[in-house]
Write a protein that holds these residues in place. Structure first.
Motif, PDB file in Angstrom:
ATOM      1  N   VAL A  34       0.855  -1.191   0.000  1.00 49.38           N
ATOM      2  CA  VAL A  34       0.000   0.000   0.000  1.00 49.38           C
ATOM      3  C   VAL A  34       0.886   1.235   0.000  1.00 49.38           C
ATOM      4  N   THR A  35       0.652   2.134  -0.938  1.00 52.40           N
ATOM      5  CA  THR A  35       1.412   3.384  -1.006  1.00 52.40           C
ATOM      6  C   THR A  35       0.540   4.551  -0.557  1.00 52.40           C
ATOM      7  N   MET A  36       1.191   5.533   0.045  1.00 52.88           N
ATOM      8  CA  MET A  36       0.508   6.771   0.450  1.00 52.88           C
ATOM      9  C   MET A  36       1.295   7.921  -0.165  1.00 52.88           C
ATOM     10  N   GLY A  37       0.780   8.500  -1.233  1.00 49.25           N
ATOM     11  CA  GLY A  37       1.524   9.539  -1.928  1.00 49.25           C
ATOM     12  C   GLY A  37       0.649  10.289  -2.901  1.00 49.25           C
ATOM     13  N   PRO A  38       1.272  11.079  -3.781  1.00 48.10           N
ATOM     14  CA  PRO A  38       0.501  11.927  -4.683  1.00 48.10           C
ATOM     15  C   PRO A  38      -0.140  11.197  -5.857  1.00 48.10           C
ATOM     16  N   HIS A  73      -1.872  -1.103  -3.958  1.00 43.07           N
ATOM     17  CA  HIS A  73      -3.055  -0.383  -3.497  1.00 43.07           C
ATOM     18  C   HIS A  73      -2.600   1.020  -3.096  1.00 43.07           C
ATOM     19  N   ALA A  74      -3.412   2.030  -3.369  1.00 42.64           N
ATOM     20  CA  ALA A  74      -2.934   3.407  -3.197  1.00 42.64           C
ATOM     21  C   ALA A  74      -3.914   4.257  -2.407  1.00 42.64           C
ATOM     22  N   LEU A  75      -3.368   4.998  -1.432  1.00 39.28           N
ATOM     23  CA  LEU A  75      -4.086   6.094  -0.792  1.00 39.28           C
ATOM     24  C   LEU A  75      -3.484   7.370  -1.379  1.00 39.28           C
ATOM     25  N   VAL A  76      -4.226   8.014  -2.265  1.00 39.08           N
ATOM     26  CA  VAL A  76      -3.710   9.176  -2.991  1.00 39.08           C
ATOM     27  C   VAL A  76      -4.008  10.440  -2.188  1.00 39.08           C
ATOM     28  N   MET A  77      -2.952  11.207  -1.915  1.00 40.94           N
ATOM     29  CA  MET A  77      -3.075  12.439  -1.131  1.00 40.94           C
ATOM     30  C   MET A  77      -2.743  13.626  -2.021  1.00 40.94           C
ATOM     31  N   ASP A  78      -3.747  14.412  -2.356  1.00 40.79           N
ATOM     32  CA  ASP A  78      -3.591  15.529  -3.286  1.00 40.79           C
ATOM     33  C   ASP A  78      -3.283  16.809  -2.510  1.00 40.79           C
ATOM     34  N   HIS A  79      -2.002  17.089  -2.305  1.00 36.92           N
ATOM     35  CA  HIS A  79      -1.626  18.288  -1.557  1.00 36.92           C
ATOM     36  C   HIS A  79      -1.790  19.554  -2.391  1.00 36.92           C
ATOM     37  N   GLN A  80      -1.915  19.404  -3.699  1.00 36.74           N
ATOM     38  CA  GLN A  80      -2.192  20.587  -4.512  1.00 36.74           C
ATOM     39  C   GLN A  80      -3.564  21.178  -4.138  1.00 36.74           C
ATOM     40  N   GLU A  81      -4.491  20.321  -3.781  1.00 41.65           N
ATOM     41  CA  GLU A  81      -5.811  20.796  -3.377  1.00 41.65           C
ATOM     42  C   GLU A  81      -5.746  21.592  -2.079  1.00 41.65           C
ATOM     43  N   PRO A 120      -5.974  -4.090  -7.341  1.00 40.52           N
ATOM     44  CA  PRO A 120      -5.513  -2.952  -6.532  1.00 40.52           C
ATOM     45  C   PRO A 120      -6.533  -1.818  -6.493  1.00 40.52           C
ATOM     46  N   GLU A 121      -6.752  -1.301  -5.288  1.00 43.73           N
ATOM     47  CA  GLU A 121      -7.707  -0.215  -5.072  1.00 43.73           C
ATOM     48  C   GLU A 121      -6.974   1.120  -4.989  1.00 43.73           C
ATOM     49  N   THR A 122      -7.643   2.166  -5.449  1.00 45.39           N
ATOM     50  CA  THR A 122      -7.116   3.523  -5.320  1.00 45.39           C
ATOM     51  C   THR A 122      -8.157   4.371  -4.597  1.00 45.39           C
ATOM     52  N   HIS A 123      -7.746   5.043  -3.524  1.00 44.17           N
ATOM     53  CA  HIS A 123      -8.656   5.867  -2.731  1.00 44.17           C
ATOM     54  C   HIS A 123      -8.102   7.280  -2.607  1.00 44.17           C
ATOM     55  N   GLU A 124      -8.908   8.282  -2.970  1.00 36.64           N
ATOM     56  CA  GLU A 124      -8.546   9.678  -2.722  1.00 36.64           C
ATOM     57  C   GLU A 124      -8.888   9.962  -1.261  1.00 36.64           C
ATOM     58  N   VAL A 125      -7.875  10.285  -0.443  1.00 36.89           N
ATOM     59  CA  VAL A 125      -8.120  10.278   1.000  1.00 36.89           C
ATOM     60  C   VAL A 125      -7.852  11.600   1.717  1.00 36.89           C
ATOM     61  N   LEU A 126      -7.318  12.598   1.046  1.00 31.31           N
ATOM     62  CA  LEU A 126      -6.954  13.830   1.744  1.00 31.31           C
ATOM     63  C   LEU A 126      -8.004  14.905   1.485  1.00 31.31           C
ATOM     64  N   GLY A 127      -8.893  15.111   2.461  1.00 29.92           N
ATOM     65  CA  GLY A 127      -9.902  16.159   2.335  1.00 29.92           C
ATOM     66  C   GLY A 127      -9.358  17.488   2.834  1.00 29.92           C
ATOM     67  N   SER A 128      -9.750  18.585   2.202  1.00 19.08           N
ATOM     68  CA  SER A 128      -9.249  19.918   2.566  1.00 19.08           C
ATOM     69  C   SER A 128     -10.430  20.870   2.765  1.00 19.08           C
ATOM     70  N   ARG A 129     -10.461  21.517   3.930  1.00 22.60           N
ATOM     71  CA  ARG A 129     -11.545  22.468   4.231  1.00 22.60           C
ATOM     72  C   ARG A 129     -10.960  23.626   5.032  1.00 22.60           C
ATOM     73  N   VAL A 130     -11.152  24.865   4.540  1.00 23.45           N
ATOM     74  CA  VAL A 130     -10.614  26.044   5.246  1.00 23.45           C
ATOM     75  C   VAL A 130     -11.463  26.350   6.467  1.00 23.45           C
ATOM     76  N   VAL A 131     -10.785  26.562   7.598  1.00 22.58           N
ATOM     77  CA  VAL A 131     -11.438  27.013   8.820  1.00 22.58           C
ATOM     78  C   VAL A 131     -11.041  28.485   9.021  1.00 22.58           C
ATOM     79  N   HIS A 132     -12.016  29.358   8.827  1.00 23.27           N
ATOM     80  CA  HIS A 132     -11.725  30.803   8.899  1.00 23.27           C
ATOM     81  C   HIS A 132     -11.785  31.281  10.350  1.00 23.27           C
ATOM     82  N   ARG A 133     -10.676  31.853  10.810  1.00 24.95           N
ATOM     83  CA  ARG A 133     -10.646  32.465  12.137  1.00 24.95           C
ATOM     84  C   ARG A 133     -10.118  33.905  12.011  1.00 24.95           C
TER      85      ARG A 133
END
Length: 321
Positions: free
Chosen positions: A138-142, A149-157, A305-318
């Protein structure tokens, strides 16, 4: 041990070998484990591997980049969840090993599964691991790696969300902190690209700000801040944002009046600052879910092999932006 636990020898064997084909009640399992503990019994890993046809070792290479509190919590939960499924987690600290060379070193230990927490492993490395008996890789990367099997983490988002927020707040001259720490470019470069994507087609500008994680470096940047003409900054993550906020305030620069400031990770400490830190909240996969994926693939190594988009991004305004 069977006599002490009040069960048959077969039941002891089923419990200690975690045999899934036989249903054993939880109270019975508990009695067997308590008896084993009282008698000082320690399973023979090699013998168990021979019986099962594979080991119960899950190998995790130590991350090659510094990981903050958010990722540390994830890895702790993952290891705890794997241990609950009767796997032994071994963290491999091979300094200087990369890609396929690293895969060959991992393969020597004959793990049943390998979880790679950063980029660098290629299809050849995956094939080496599988030939050595690894049922789950299992890889965890872009991006997805062929055969794994991949957990895809989109840091560009992450960067895109940060840039969009600052634009929505009326800011047009954006700085983006790029840490100088070795290895962090795997995260920081996509985040910078995401901010640039967010401002595409607008009149906003983006300035790259290299920064070491040192008070002196932050002070030097703050000393020339007004000459940069920036009205906002995405500081890569909360830790760099806190470092920079203090330096800006020491220089008499008002946050957010003169410069809006945004971090990422949503650490508790960011809520204790004054002004409270705006941030990009990251949603990582549950360690439990990844552990269950590993277990599922170990039981059925022929699964596609499964591929999952796993990195959710949500701005918390303070208050800081």
């Amino acid at each position: 041990m069977a006599r002490l636990a009040g069960v048959s020898r077969a039941t002891v064997s089923y419990v200690l070998n975690n045999t899934s084909a036989v249903r054993i009640s939880e109270p019975t399992r508990r009695r067997v484990h308590e008896a084993a503990k009282e008698l000082g019994y320690v399973p023979h890993a090699a013998a168990r591997s021979l019986r099962a046809g594979h080991s119960r070792m899950v190998l995790m290479p130590a991350p090659r980049v510094p990981v903050g509190p958010l990722y540390s919590r994830f890895f702790d939960e993952l290891q705890w969840s794997l241990s609950r499924l009767d796997y032994t987690v071994v963290q491999y600290g091979g300094v200087g090993l990369h890609g396929d060379e690293a895969a060959r070193a991992w393969a020597e230990l004959r793990p049943v599964a390998v979880i790679v927490p950063d980029e660098g492993l290629g299809p050849k490395g995956v094939a080496v691991l599988k030939r050595s008996g690894a049922r789950a890789v299992v890889t965890m990367g872009p991006e997805h790696v062929e055969g794994a099997h991949a957990l895809v983490m989109d840091h560009q988002e992450v960067g895109r969300a940060a840039g969009a927020h600052l634009l929505d707040r009326g800011r047009r001259r954006l700085g983006v902190v790029v840490p100088e720490a070795r290895g962090l470019d795997v995260f920081s470069r996509p985040r910078l690209a995401g901010v640039r994507r967010a401002v595409r087609g607008t009149d906003a500008t983006v300035t790259e700000l290299p920064l070491a994680y040192e008070e002196e470096a932050a002070a030097r940047l703050a000393a020339r801040w007004r000459s940069l003409g920036l009205d906002a900054v995405f500081a890569y993550n909360d830790e760099y944002a806190m470092l920079l906020m203090r330096a800006l305030q020491d220089e008499g620069i008002d946050v957010p009046g003169e410069t809006a400031l945004l971090g990422a990770d949503d650490l508790v400490l960011g809520r204790l600052l004054r002004p409270r830190l705006s941030t990009v909240h990251l949603r990582l996969p549950a360690g439990r879910d990844l552990a269950e994926l590993v277990d599922r693939v170990v039981r059925d190594p022929t699964a596609v092999p499964e591929t999952h988009e796993v990195l959710g991004s949500r701005v918390v305004h303070r208050e800081s932006s």
